[in-house]
Motif scaffolding. Structure first.
Motif, PDB file in Angstrom:
ATOM      1  N   ALA A  42       0.953  -1.337  -0.138  1.00 59.74           N
ATOM      2  CA  ALA A  42       0.145   0.028  -0.021  1.00 59.74           C
ATOM      3  C   ALA A  42       0.806   1.170  -0.135  1.00 59.74           C
ATOM      4  CB  ALA A  42      -0.895   0.040   1.299  1.00 59.74           C
ATOM      5  N   LYS A  43       1.856   1.305   0.864  1.00 58.43           N
ATOM      6  CA  LYS A  43       2.851   2.379   0.993  1.00 58.43           C
ATOM      7  C   LYS A  43       3.713   2.414  -0.510  1.00 58.43           C
ATOM      8  CE  LYS A  43       5.202   2.796   4.652  1.00 58.43           C
ATOM      9  NZ  LYS A  43       5.896   2.327   6.218  1.00 58.43           N
ATOM     10  N   LYS A  44       3.932   1.482  -0.924  1.00 53.32           N
ATOM     11  CA  LYS A  44       4.894   1.478  -2.239  1.00 53.32           C
ATOM     12  C   LYS A  44       3.831   2.149  -3.477  1.00 53.32           C
ATOM     13  CE  LYS A  44       7.019  -1.471  -5.511  1.00 53.32           C
ATOM     14  NZ  LYS A  44       7.983  -0.459  -5.858  1.00 53.32           N
ATOM     15  N   ALA A  45       2.379   1.636  -3.351  1.00 49.52           N
ATOM     16  CA  ALA A  45       1.707   2.266  -4.600  1.00 49.52           C
ATOM     17  C   ALA A  45       1.463   3.883  -4.192  1.00 49.52           C
ATOM     18  CB  ALA A  45       0.588   1.595  -4.653  1.00 49.52           C
ATOM     19  N   MET A  46       1.275   4.470  -3.033  1.00 49.14           N
ATOM     20  CA  MET A  46       0.874   5.560  -2.665  1.00 49.14           C
ATOM     21  C   MET A  46       2.247   6.492  -3.016  1.00 49.14           C
ATOM     22  SD  MET A  46      -1.503   5.675   0.317  1.00 49.14           S
ATOM     23  CE  MET A  46      -0.841   4.470   1.545  1.00 49.14           C
ATOM     24  N   ILE A  47       3.323   5.950  -2.568  1.00 53.10           N
ATOM     25  CA  ILE A  47       4.411   6.990  -2.722  1.00 53.10           C
ATOM     26  C   ILE A  47       5.091   6.821  -4.111  1.00 53.10           C
ATOM     27  CG2 ILE A  47       6.992   7.113  -1.896  1.00 53.10           C
ATOM     28  CD1 ILE A  47       6.006   5.738   0.909  1.00 53.10           C
ATOM     29  N   ASP A  48       5.105   5.454  -4.739  1.00 60.63           N
ATOM     30  CA  ASP A  48       5.705   5.560  -6.223  1.00 60.63           C
ATOM     31  C   ASP A  48       4.992   5.925  -7.383  1.00 60.63           C
ATOM     32  OD1 ASP A  48       8.036   4.461  -4.554  1.00 60.63           O
ATOM     33  OD2 ASP A  48       7.735   2.537  -5.170  1.00 60.63           O
ATOM     34  N   GLN A  49       3.832   5.540  -7.177  1.00 61.47           N
ATOM     35  CA  GLN A  49       2.979   5.838  -8.164  1.00 61.47           C
ATOM     36  C   GLN A  49       2.020   7.064  -8.030  1.00 61.47           C
ATOM     37  OE1 GLN A  49       0.176   2.492  -8.818  1.00 61.47           O
ATOM     38  NE2 GLN A  49       1.745   1.138  -8.684  1.00 61.47           N
ATOM     39  N   HIS A  50       1.921   7.523  -6.857  1.00 64.61           N
ATOM     40  CA  HIS A  50       0.792   8.735  -6.961  1.00 64.61           C
ATOM     41  C   HIS A  50       1.362   9.848  -5.835  1.00 64.61           C
ATOM     42  CE1 HIS A  50      -2.188   5.861  -8.468  1.00 64.61           C
ATOM     43  NE2 HIS A  50      -2.011   4.967  -7.546  1.00 64.61           N
ATOM     44  N   ASN A  51       2.757   9.734  -5.558  1.00 66.30           N
ATOM     45  CA  ASN A  51       3.420  11.126  -4.938  1.00 66.30           C
ATOM     46  C   ASN A  51       2.997  11.340  -3.719  1.00 66.30           C
ATOM     47  OD1 ASN A  51       5.117  11.408  -7.308  1.00 66.30           O
ATOM     48  ND2 ASN A  51       3.662  12.654  -8.393  1.00 66.30           N
ATOM     49  N   VAL A  52       2.248  10.509  -3.039  1.00 63.78           N
ATOM     50  CA  VAL A  52       2.146  10.870  -1.632  1.00 63.78           C
ATOM     51  C   VAL A  52       3.459  10.824  -0.874  1.00 63.78           C
ATOM     52  CG1 VAL A  52       1.039   9.982   0.516  1.00 63.78           C
ATOM     53  CG2 VAL A  52      -0.054   9.535  -1.622  1.00 63.78           C
ATOM     54  N   LYS A  53       3.408  11.894   0.105  1.00 61.10           N
ATOM     55  CA  LYS A  53       4.816  11.926   0.853  1.00 61.10           C
ATOM     56  C   LYS A  53       4.875  10.978   1.846  1.00 61.10           C
ATOM     57  CE  LYS A  53       4.939  17.137   0.188  1.00 61.10           C
ATOM     58  NZ  LYS A  53       3.428  17.183  -0.561  1.00 61.10           N
ATOM     59  N   PRO A  54       6.136  10.364   2.154  1.00 62.05           N
ATOM     60  CA  PRO A  54       6.274   9.251   3.011  1.00 62.05           C
ATOM     61  C   PRO A  54       5.749   9.803   4.513  1.00 62.05           C
ATOM     62  CG  PRO A  54       8.225   9.464   1.587  1.00 62.05           C
ATOM     63  CD  PRO A  54       7.156  10.439   1.104  1.00 62.05           C
ATOM     64  N   GLU A  55       6.097  11.047   4.668  1.00 64.18           N
ATOM     65  CA  GLU A  55       5.708  11.675   6.135  1.00 64.18           C
ATOM     66  C   GLU A  55       4.240  11.698   6.308  1.00 64.18           C
ATOM     67  OE1 GLU A  55       7.853  13.127   3.687  1.00 64.18           O
ATOM     68  OE2 GLU A  55       7.352  15.174   3.468  1.00 64.18           O
ATOM     69  N   ASN A  56       3.489  11.657   5.046  1.00 59.32           N
ATOM     70  CA  ASN A  56       2.071  11.806   5.158  1.00 59.32           C
ATOM     71  C   ASN A  56       1.295  10.551   5.078  1.00 59.32           C
ATOM     72  OD1 ASN A  56       2.186  14.721   5.454  1.00 59.32           O
ATOM     73  ND2 ASN A  56       2.032  15.049   3.216  1.00 59.32           N
ATOM     74  N   ILE A  57       2.200   9.576   5.477  1.00 53.45           N
ATOM     75  CA  ILE A  57       1.506   8.220   5.576  1.00 53.45           C
ATOM     76  C   ILE A  57       1.568   7.842   7.176  1.00 53.45           C
ATOM     77  CG2 ILE A  57       1.375   5.753   5.066  1.00 53.45           C
ATOM     78  CD1 ILE A  57       2.565   6.713   2.105  1.00 53.45           C
ATOM     79  N   VAL A  58       0.572   7.585   7.841  1.00 53.55           N
ATOM     80  CA  VAL A  58       0.550   7.458   9.289  1.00 53.55           C
ATOM     81  C   VAL A  58       0.317   5.954   9.403  1.00 53.55           C
ATOM     82  CG1 VAL A  58       0.048   7.956  11.504  1.00 53.55           C
ATOM     83  CG2 VAL A  58       0.443   9.693  10.009  1.00 53.55           C
ATOM     84  N   VAL A  59       1.118   4.954  10.014  1.00 53.90           N
ATOM     85  CA  VAL A  59       0.812   3.615  10.425  1.00 53.90           C
ATOM     86  C   VAL A  59       0.560   3.417  12.058  1.00 53.90           C
ATOM     87  CG1 VAL A  59       1.341   1.193   9.806  1.00 53.90           C
ATOM     88  CG2 VAL A  59       2.103   2.830   8.438  1.00 53.90           C
ATOM     89  N   GLU A  60      -0.752   2.830  12.332  1.00 49.79           N
ATOM     90  CA  GLU A  60      -1.077   2.635  13.564  1.00 49.79           C
ATOM     91  C   GLU A  60      -1.225   1.236  13.497  1.00 49.79           C
ATOM     92  OE1 GLU A  60      -0.725   6.436  15.544  1.00 49.79           O
ATOM     93  OE2 GLU A  60      -0.656   4.485  16.301  1.00 49.79           O
ATOM     94  N   SER A  61      -1.081   0.371  14.935  1.00 49.06           N
ATOM     95  CA  SER A  61      -1.380  -1.012  14.765  1.00 49.06           C
ATOM     96  C   SER A  61      -2.504  -1.400  15.911  1.00 49.06           C
ATOM     97  CB  SER A  61      -0.104  -1.860  14.913  1.00 49.06           C
ATOM     98  OG  SER A  61       0.372  -1.598  16.564  1.00 49.06           O
ATOM     99  N   LEU A 199      -1.138  -2.971  -3.016  1.00 45.64           N
ATOM    100  CA  LEU A 199      -0.799  -2.074  -4.008  1.00 45.64           C
ATOM    101  C   LEU A 199      -2.346  -1.476  -4.464  1.00 45.64           C
ATOM    102  CD1 LEU A 199       1.601  -4.155  -6.077  1.00 45.64           C
ATOM    103  CD2 LEU A 199       2.242  -2.237  -4.884  1.00 45.64           C
ATOM    104  N   ASP A 200      -3.271  -2.308  -4.642  1.00 42.28           N
ATOM    105  CA  ASP A 200      -4.716  -1.810  -5.047  1.00 42.28           C
ATOM    106  C   ASP A 200      -5.063  -0.850  -4.024  1.00 42.28           C
ATOM    107  OD1 ASP A 200      -4.970  -5.192  -6.245  1.00 42.28           O
ATOM    108  OD2 ASP A 200      -4.128  -3.443  -7.407  1.00 42.28           O
ATOM    109  N   TRP A 201      -5.210  -1.460  -2.833  1.00 44.01           N
ATOM    110  CA  TRP A 201      -5.582  -0.484  -1.738  1.00 44.01           C
ATOM    111  C   TRP A 201      -4.981   0.748  -1.473  1.00 44.01           C
ATOM    112  CZ3 TRP A 201      -4.772  -5.287   1.891  1.00 44.01           C
ATOM    113  CH2 TRP A 201      -5.612  -6.329   1.540  1.00 44.01           C
ATOM    114  N   GLY A 202      -3.621   0.915  -1.917  1.00 45.83           N
ATOM    115  CA  GLY A 202      -2.983   2.181  -1.759  1.00 45.83           C
ATOM    116  C   GLY A 202      -3.442   3.180  -3.004  1.00 45.83           C
ATOM    117  N   SER A 203      -3.500   2.659  -4.151  1.00 45.08           N
ATOM    118  CA  SER A 203      -3.982   3.384  -5.035  1.00 45.08           C
ATOM    119  C   SER A 203      -5.474   3.611  -4.937  1.00 45.08           C
ATOM    120  CB  SER A 203      -3.867   2.713  -6.556  1.00 45.08           C
ATOM    121  OG  SER A 203      -2.458   2.551  -6.780  1.00 45.08           O
TER     122      SER A 203
END
Ligand SMILES: Nc1c(NC[C@H](O)[C@H](O)[C@H](O)CO)[nH]c(=O)[nH]c1=O
Ligand SMILES: CC(=O)[C@@H](O)COP(=O)(O)O
Length: 216
Positions: A42-61, A199-203
């Protein structure tokens, strides 16, 4: 019987501009290696395909899939409250600047009317509300009906958070009868014929966030 390998969703027609988006990923601690792979996808798709900034992706468990809807709801609410506070601070400074030319390049925050400086904008956590949430987990059927009850509750709960909040919440929960089915859908199967649904979920998160933010 090994079921048909999934190829997942076709990628969006073209990469979309996620550079201004902030996305929350809520992931479980059950079946961790597979969930890790899905989160990475999910992170790979957002960052590599859609230019989401890594610092704008927050992961909580959270402990397990059953906790995903509650966590998504509460973390979303906190981000929205924080964003409203940030906007209020800004409006407060605008009020303090009554009568000034707000277009002036030299504008600064004056002492408040009570003689104390307004609180400086904190450099703490971001005040941007999340534009989308991705709930990621892996449910694997055991020997009781527990699986069926959790799958139904989680899918209904995640949908409700999205509809109630007005923020898209992607259903990133694999509901599998075997571990092999989960590995295939995380692109981690030994045969290498699977597809990482993360990947699909990130897109999808980027697409739906942009749809939510689309101005009329
Ligand atoms: N069996 C799986 C679970 N079970 C745990 C529940 O999700 C929940 O955490 C518990 O019932 C306490 O409320 N969770 C998964 O994510 N995956 C499973 O396969
Ligand atoms: C999805 C589940 O909760 C499941 O893995 C639990 O296993 P069991 O049904 O054998 O208790």
């Amino acid at each position: 019987m090994i079921d048909e390998f999934h190829k997942g969703l076709e990628p969006a027609a073209a990469p979309q501009d996620g550079s201004n988006l902030r996305v929350l990923i809520v992931r479980t601690r059950w079946n961790t290696p597979i969930v890790d792979g899905l989160v990475d996808g999910a992170k790979k798709a957002m960052i590599d395909q859609h230019n989401v900034k890594p610092e704008n992706i927050v992961v909580e468990s959270v402990p397990g899939a059953y906790e995903l809807p509650f966590a998504a709801k509460k973390l979303l609410e906190v981000s929205q409250i924080r964003a409203a506070e940030g906007a209020n601070d800004l409006m407060g400074s605008v009020n303090l600047l009554d009568g000034l030319n707000l277009n002036s390049p030299t504008i600064s925050r004056p002492a408040s009317t009570t003689g104390t400086q307004p609180a400086a904008a904190s450099s703490g956590p971001s005040k941007q509300a999340f534009d989308a949430v991705i709930c990621i987990g892996v449910l694997i059927k055991g020997s009781t009906m527990h699986f069926e009850y959790i799958c139904d509750a989680v899918s209904q709960g995640i949908m409700r958070v999205g509809l109630d909040s007005g923020v898209p919440v992607i259903f990133g929960v694999l509901t599998c009868l075997t571990e092999e089915q989960a590995l295939v859908r995380a692109g981690m199967d030994k045969a290498g014929k699977g597809h990482n649904h993360g990947l699909d979920w990130g897109s999808g998160a980027v697409e739906m966030a942009l749809l939510k933010n689309r101005s009329l």
